[in-house]
Design a protein around this motif. Structure first.
Motif, PDB file in Angstrom:
ATOM      1  N   VAL A  35      -0.123  -5.723  -7.727  1.00 37.70           N
ATOM      2  CA  VAL A  35      -0.213  -4.383  -7.163  1.00 37.70           C
ATOM      3  C   VAL A  35       0.908  -3.487  -7.694  1.00 37.70           C
ATOM      4  O   VAL A  35       0.749  -2.263  -7.776  1.00 37.70           O
ATOM      5  CB  VAL A  35      -0.223  -4.432  -5.623  1.00 37.70           C
ATOM      6  CG1 VAL A  35       1.149  -4.798  -5.056  1.00 37.70           C
ATOM      7  CG2 VAL A  35      -0.729  -3.124  -5.039  1.00 37.70           C
ATOM      8  N   TRP A  44       0.401   0.233  -9.258  1.00 32.57           N
ATOM      9  CA  TRP A  44       1.167   1.428  -8.875  1.00 32.57           C
ATOM     10  C   TRP A  44       1.799   2.090 -10.101  1.00 32.57           C
ATOM     11  O   TRP A  44       1.934   3.317 -10.149  1.00 32.57           O
ATOM     12  CB  TRP A  44       2.243   1.061  -7.855  1.00 32.57           C
ATOM     13  CG  TRP A  44       1.756   1.075  -6.433  1.00 32.57           C
ATOM     14  CD1 TRP A  44       1.631   0.003  -5.594  1.00 32.57           C
ATOM     15  CD2 TRP A  44       1.321   2.211  -5.690  1.00 32.57           C
ATOM     16  NE1 TRP A  44       1.149   0.407  -4.373  1.00 32.57           N
ATOM     17  CE2 TRP A  44       0.950   1.761  -4.404  1.00 32.57           C
ATOM     18  CE3 TRP A  44       1.202   3.566  -5.974  1.00 32.57           C
ATOM     19  CZ2 TRP A  44       0.476   2.621  -3.406  1.00 32.57           C
ATOM     20  CZ3 TRP A  44       0.733   4.428  -4.992  1.00 32.57           C
ATOM     21  CH2 TRP A  44       0.375   3.945  -3.727  1.00 32.57           C
ATOM     22  N   TRP A  76      -4.549  -8.342  -5.493  1.00 31.10           N
ATOM     23  CA  TRP A  76      -4.154  -8.069  -6.873  1.00 31.10           C
ATOM     24  C   TRP A  76      -3.367  -9.239  -7.432  1.00 31.10           C
ATOM     25  O   TRP A  76      -2.405  -9.696  -6.824  1.00 31.10           O
ATOM     26  CB  TRP A  76      -3.310  -6.795  -6.945  1.00 31.10           C
ATOM     27  CG  TRP A  76      -4.013  -5.584  -6.409  1.00 31.10           C
ATOM     28  CD1 TRP A  76      -4.004  -5.123  -5.120  1.00 31.10           C
ATOM     29  CD2 TRP A  76      -4.855  -4.685  -7.138  1.00 31.10           C
ATOM     30  NE1 TRP A  76      -4.769  -3.985  -5.010  1.00 31.10           N
ATOM     31  CE2 TRP A  76      -5.310  -3.690  -6.240  1.00 31.10           C
ATOM     32  CE3 TRP A  76      -5.253  -4.607  -8.479  1.00 31.10           C
ATOM     33  CZ2 TRP A  76      -6.137  -2.649  -6.623  1.00 31.10           C
ATOM     34  CZ3 TRP A  76      -6.079  -3.570  -8.867  1.00 31.10           C
ATOM     35  CH2 TRP A  76      -6.512  -2.602  -7.944  1.00 31.10           C
ATOM     36  N   PRO A  84      -4.815   1.077  -3.001  1.00 25.25           N
ATOM     37  CA  PRO A  84      -5.153  -0.260  -3.497  1.00 25.25           C
ATOM     38  C   PRO A  84      -5.463  -1.271  -2.401  1.00 25.25           C
ATOM     39  O   PRO A  84      -5.620  -2.465  -2.672  1.00 25.25           O
ATOM     40  CB  PRO A  84      -3.874  -0.667  -4.237  1.00 25.25           C
ATOM     41  CG  PRO A  84      -2.783  -0.023  -3.436  1.00 25.25           C
ATOM     42  CD  PRO A  84      -3.355   1.283  -2.917  1.00 25.25           C
ATOM     43  N   ALA A 130      -8.303  -7.674  -9.782  1.00 24.14           N
ATOM     44  CA  ALA A 130      -8.488  -7.209  -8.398  1.00 24.14           C
ATOM     45  C   ALA A 130      -9.737  -7.864  -7.834  1.00 24.14           C
ATOM     46  O   ALA A 130     -10.813  -7.758  -8.431  1.00 24.14           O
ATOM     47  CB  ALA A 130      -8.637  -5.697  -8.378  1.00 24.14           C
ATOM     48  N   ASN A 188       0.801  -1.225   0.000  1.00 23.59           N
ATOM     49  CA  ASN A 188       0.000   0.000   0.000  1.00 23.59           C
ATOM     50  C   ASN A 188       0.830   1.270   0.000  1.00 23.59           C
ATOM     51  O   ASN A 188       0.292   2.365   0.149  1.00 23.59           O
ATOM     52  CB  ASN A 188      -0.948  -0.011   1.202  1.00 23.59           C
ATOM     53  CG  ASN A 188      -1.885  -1.198   1.130  1.00 23.59           C
ATOM     54  OD1 ASN A 188      -2.466  -1.478   0.092  1.00 23.59           O
ATOM     55  ND2 ASN A 188      -2.024  -1.908   2.243  1.00 23.59           N
TER      56      ASN A 188
END
Length: 453
Positions: free
Chosen positions: A164, A168, A300, A295, A350, A146
């Motif tokens: 993830v 990003w 993910w 997120p 996701a 995160n």
């Protein structure tokens, strides 16, 4: 363009990022592929031996007649449609479409996909690509994915191993440093009737602030200000966002200025599935830019890479001879003005974490390998039923070497309505890159000045 390498290792942010082990950086041997077999941002340089050509550096030169005024001319105006995917042949091409695209074709006999020659126009400024190569061995995910540490600018994870990381890359991708745009948003009724909400948006990334000091606000990613300029009943309302790099450790900061009340207030709902600004319920906050924000509510997964027909080089949708009436139609935008090309995409899925809440239970992202922009996202409800389909009609802003969206669309398969955001055909000064901004322009006190009618 480079930031202080100790930016994210200093101050309050360092203390908030220590929770959880860091992961994400690759070895120098892996990073050596960047600029060799891969482009500097991690795409495959080679073509596929067929429709997809090799990447040759992208589109860096404006076509003749461009006046450097943010009104973009089509460098491929003479290209013709190679073939069209519609209800008569969609099953033949379904493996190169998303489930949502197939559903749109089957729902509307007017929704079709005109396929053109693939042109790999995407590129970024050399400094951004150089920084991306450096990021490959330094940027790391922390706090369960995160947040990012040791990240400066550009693409943080050009060689992603986790889903993830690919997300990003989309969130942090370069969009010109500091830009102001005047755009329209529509949410047509089922029969196509619409009115336009007009925005003046500003995006300023931290390194582009005149008075940027990495020690003062180490967790900020960018600043965003959005003033409504029309219709009159909404004009003067302004949204201010400080987007944080780790939104779990420090939630996104947001304020709203209400012109009618003449007051500024905090806006904690500007995140996740909070309502989108003036969107008539047709998008969530995190649907903006196809996806934005923290997120942390999803798991993910990288499903893989595939070849897919996605909107690309969509210059017809910004043509000044095209009106909003020409674009906005019942059920979907005018697909005669759309352009699709075969490109390689990352498929990232996701799925909502157990115990978390969001109106979308699953999202399937299809992310362009050359830009890290989400091109298509299929949205599923909590029962697992396909609900909404997002398409980003991308183009290369060739004068500043910025890939971005001409317009973004979000189709609701259940209601028959949709949202289109980013319309510029009838707007003055649609895009101005390189605007000069300082931190004082993005304070709550600045909202009242921005919202003056």
């Amino acid at each position: 363009m480079k930031l202080n390498k100790k930016l994210l290792a200093s101050g309050v942010l360092a203390a908030t990022l220590v929770a959880g082990n860091a992961f994400g950086a690759v070895s120098s041997e892996e990073a050596a592929k960047l600029g060799a077999s891969l482009t500097p941002v991690g795409a495959e340089k080679a073509g596929n031996g067929g429709e997809i050509p090799a990447w040759d550096g992208g589109l860096k030169q404006a076509p003749a007649g461009y006046n450097n005024d943010g009104i973009y001319l089509d460098p491929f105006a003479s290209d013709e449609v190679k073939f069209t995917i519609d209800q008569s042949n969609v099953d033949e091409y379904a493996d190169k479409l998303s489930a949502g695209q197939v559903a749109m074709i089957k729902k509307y006999d007017t929704y079709k996909i005109p396929v053109y020659q693939t042109r790999r126009t995407a590129t970024y400024p050399e400094a951004i690509m150089d920084q991306t190569v450096e990021n490959a061995t330094t940027s790391e995910l922390v706090a369960g994915g995160n947040g990012i540490e040791n990240y400066q600018e550009g693409v943080p994870f050009p060689l992603p191993k986790e889903g993830v990381e690919a997300i990003w890359n989309h969130i942090t991708r370069y969009r010109g440093g500091s830009v102001q745009r005047n755009v329209g948003q529509v949410t047509p009724t089922e029969n196509g009737a619409y009115s336009v909400v007009k925005f003046q948006d500003e995006f300023t990334w931290r390194a582009s602030l005149e008075d940027f000091d990495p020690a003062k606000d180490p967790n900020v990613l960018f600043y965003f200000k959005q003033a409504i300029t029309a219709p009159a009943r909404l004009a003067g309302n302004v949204l201010l966002v400080h987007d944080t790099l780790n939104q779990v450790a420090e939630a996104r900061r947001a304020w709203v200025y209400n012109a009618g009340q003449r007051r500024v207030r905090r806006a904690p709902q500007v995140a996740y599935d909070g309502p989108g600004t003036a969107a008539d319920g047709m998008r969530t906050t995190d649907n903006f830019d196809l996806f934005n924000g923290a997120p942390d509510r999803y798991n993910w997964e990288i499903v893989g890479k595939k070849e897919m027909y996605i909107p690309y080089n969509s210059y017809k949708l910004v043509d000044r001879s095209v009106s909003y009436d020409d674009i906005v139609k019942a059920g979907h935008i005018n697909q005669d003005l759309a352009r699709y090309e075969l490109h390689r995409v990352w498929h990232v899925r996701a799925t909502l974490k157990e115990g978390e809440r969001h109106i979308y239970g699953q999202r399937d992202f299809f992310i362009d390998e050359d830009t890290w922009q989400a091109a298509v996202i299929d949205h599923y409800d909590g029962r697992g039923e396909l609900w909404r389909v997002a398409e980003a009609h991308a183009m290369q802003f060739y004068d500043v070497q910025v890939p971005w969206y001409a317009i973004e669309t979000l189709y609701d398969l259940l209601s028959g309505r949709y949202l289109a955001l980013g319309l510029t055909n009838e707007e003055n000064d649609p895009y101005t890159f390189g605007v000069s901004r300082s931190s004082r322009d993005y304070t709550p006190a600045a909202l009242r000045r921005a919202g003056t009618r």
